[in-house]
Design a protein around this motif. Sequence first.
Motif, PDB file in Angstrom:
ATOM      1  N   GLY B  53       8.201  -0.005  -5.344  1.00 47.69           N
ATOM      2  CA  GLY B  53       6.929  -0.126  -4.632  1.00 47.69           C
ATOM      3  C   GLY B  53       5.723   0.371  -5.402  1.00 47.69           C
ATOM      4  N   GLU B  56       3.699  -4.672  -7.884  1.00 45.14           N
ATOM      5  CA  GLU B  56       4.152  -5.867  -7.178  1.00 45.14           C
ATOM      6  C   GLU B  56       4.044  -7.020  -8.150  1.00 45.14           C
ATOM      7  N   ALA B  68       0.861  -1.926  -6.812  1.00 49.13           N
ATOM      8  CA  ALA B  68       1.068  -2.195  -5.387  1.00 49.13           C
ATOM      9  C   ALA B  68       0.298  -1.208  -4.520  1.00 49.13           C
ATOM     10  N   GLN B  69      -0.213  -0.156  -5.162  1.00 51.55           N
ATOM     11  CA  GLN B  69      -0.960   0.864  -4.434  1.00 51.55           C
ATOM     12  C   GLN B  69      -2.133   1.289  -5.302  1.00 51.55           C
ATOM     13  N   PRO B  70      -3.137   1.906  -4.703  1.00 53.22           N
ATOM     14  CA  PRO B  70      -4.228   2.435  -5.532  1.00 53.22           C
ATOM     15  C   PRO B  70      -3.691   3.470  -6.525  1.00 53.22           C
ATOM     16  N   ARG B  73      -2.846   6.961  -5.590  1.00 48.52           N
ATOM     17  CA  ARG B  73      -1.663   7.280  -4.783  1.00 48.52           C
ATOM     18  C   ARG B  73      -0.371   7.147  -5.578  1.00 48.52           C
ATOM     19  N   ILE B  74      -0.483   6.880  -6.857  1.00 49.65           N
ATOM     20  CA  ILE B  74       0.710   6.788  -7.711  1.00 49.65           C
ATOM     21  C   ILE B  74       0.732   8.017  -8.623  1.00 49.65           C
ATOM     22  N   ASP B  78       6.431   9.547  -9.190  1.00 46.14           N
ATOM     23  CA  ASP B  78       6.868   8.246  -8.667  1.00 46.14           C
ATOM     24  C   ASP B  78       7.448   7.389  -9.794  1.00 46.14           C
ATOM     25  N   LYS B 170      -0.938 -10.712  -1.488  1.00 44.77           N
ATOM     26  CA  LYS B 170       0.004  -9.792  -2.121  1.00 44.77           C
ATOM     27  C   LYS B 170       1.402 -10.011  -1.584  1.00 44.77           C
ATOM     28  N   THR B 172       4.405  -8.194  -0.458  1.00 43.49           N
ATOM     29  CA  THR B 172       4.690  -6.797  -0.118  1.00 43.49           C
ATOM     30  C   THR B 172       6.160  -6.589   0.140  1.00 43.49           C
TER      31      THR B 172
END
Lengths: 172, 172
Positions: B53, B56, B68-70, B73-74, B78, B170, B172
């Motif tokens: 995740g 993507e 897949a995320q800003p 936030r990674i 991760d 996207k 998801t």
Amino acid sequence: MKLGEGVEAAIHCAAMLAGVDGEATMPASAMAEAFGLSPSYLLKHLNMLTASGILESVSGPAGGYRLAQPAERITLLDIVLAIEGREPAFRCAEIRRNGPVRLDPSAYLKPCGINAAMLKAERAYRSALAEAKLSDIVAEYMSDADPRSVAAGCAFVARHQRPQKSSSTKQT
Amino acid sequence: MKLGEGVEAAIHCAAMLAGVDGEATMPASAMAEAFGLSPSYLLKHLNMLTASGILESVSGPAGGYRLAQPAERITLLDIVLAIEGREPAFRCAEIRRNGPVRLDPSAYLKPCGINAAMLKAERAYRSALAEAKLSDIVAEYMSDADPRSVAAGCAFVARHQRPQKSSSTKQT
């Protein structure tokens, strides 16, 4: 990320050696028996600990291994580095330089920020391992582990340790 | 202790993808070119990041990868866990139970103190990695790296990113 299986064996052996009396030694075969390990497998790791100055080996009929330093001065970091080597877990191969645009080496004088961040985390790991003294591990075992386990462990050490004659000297 | 080489590639690719415009993607072949890596080698790691995740994948002529995320936030944690798996580096094989004296399993209800100490250090490592946001890595690169490297990197992204049509959605 993975540590070799030898780390567990090495820490357990060092903790067991912290329990022998005075200058006594413990043969590798006894430690292999104590933890159900192959003697040749264990010997490799005991020799790494010896090469790093954590253990010392004594030859002869009362020979074996013992701690080369007081357990208060041996940390889990010492043992992990002895077995795994001193290199960082993250090996920066400088792939930032491999791309189609070849820049002058002077463009890479500053360390890669990714490597720096990974090494910072590794310093936190090593710092935590350096705070864990072998003496604390043993003290916690003696006070917190199940009394049956402690009794069996102490009896095993008493049965297999090899006292030294007063003339014996440490191999340093 | 060793992290796989894929970790370096994975972090560099994620950082590069943080630089694409909006919904644009970057093909794996471009990232392989950017870091001088084999596309099949890199694809394996990009797929791990996608499965976790972090990235993507978009199919079709404008297909490729994107975050897949800003990037805020990674974290490096991760990415490391996506590539290396979530298991601790220290694998306790419970060799304390293997010895010649077999005690009842009830004697081992408390976790081994050696395992506990090793896991405590690993929590410190993971906590430090969790504090390292991908967005910070990118911001530091933009402000601190050699301007030639930044210019070449930005030009590479601009040249290879694939803008999406407004209808693209996207996966998801």
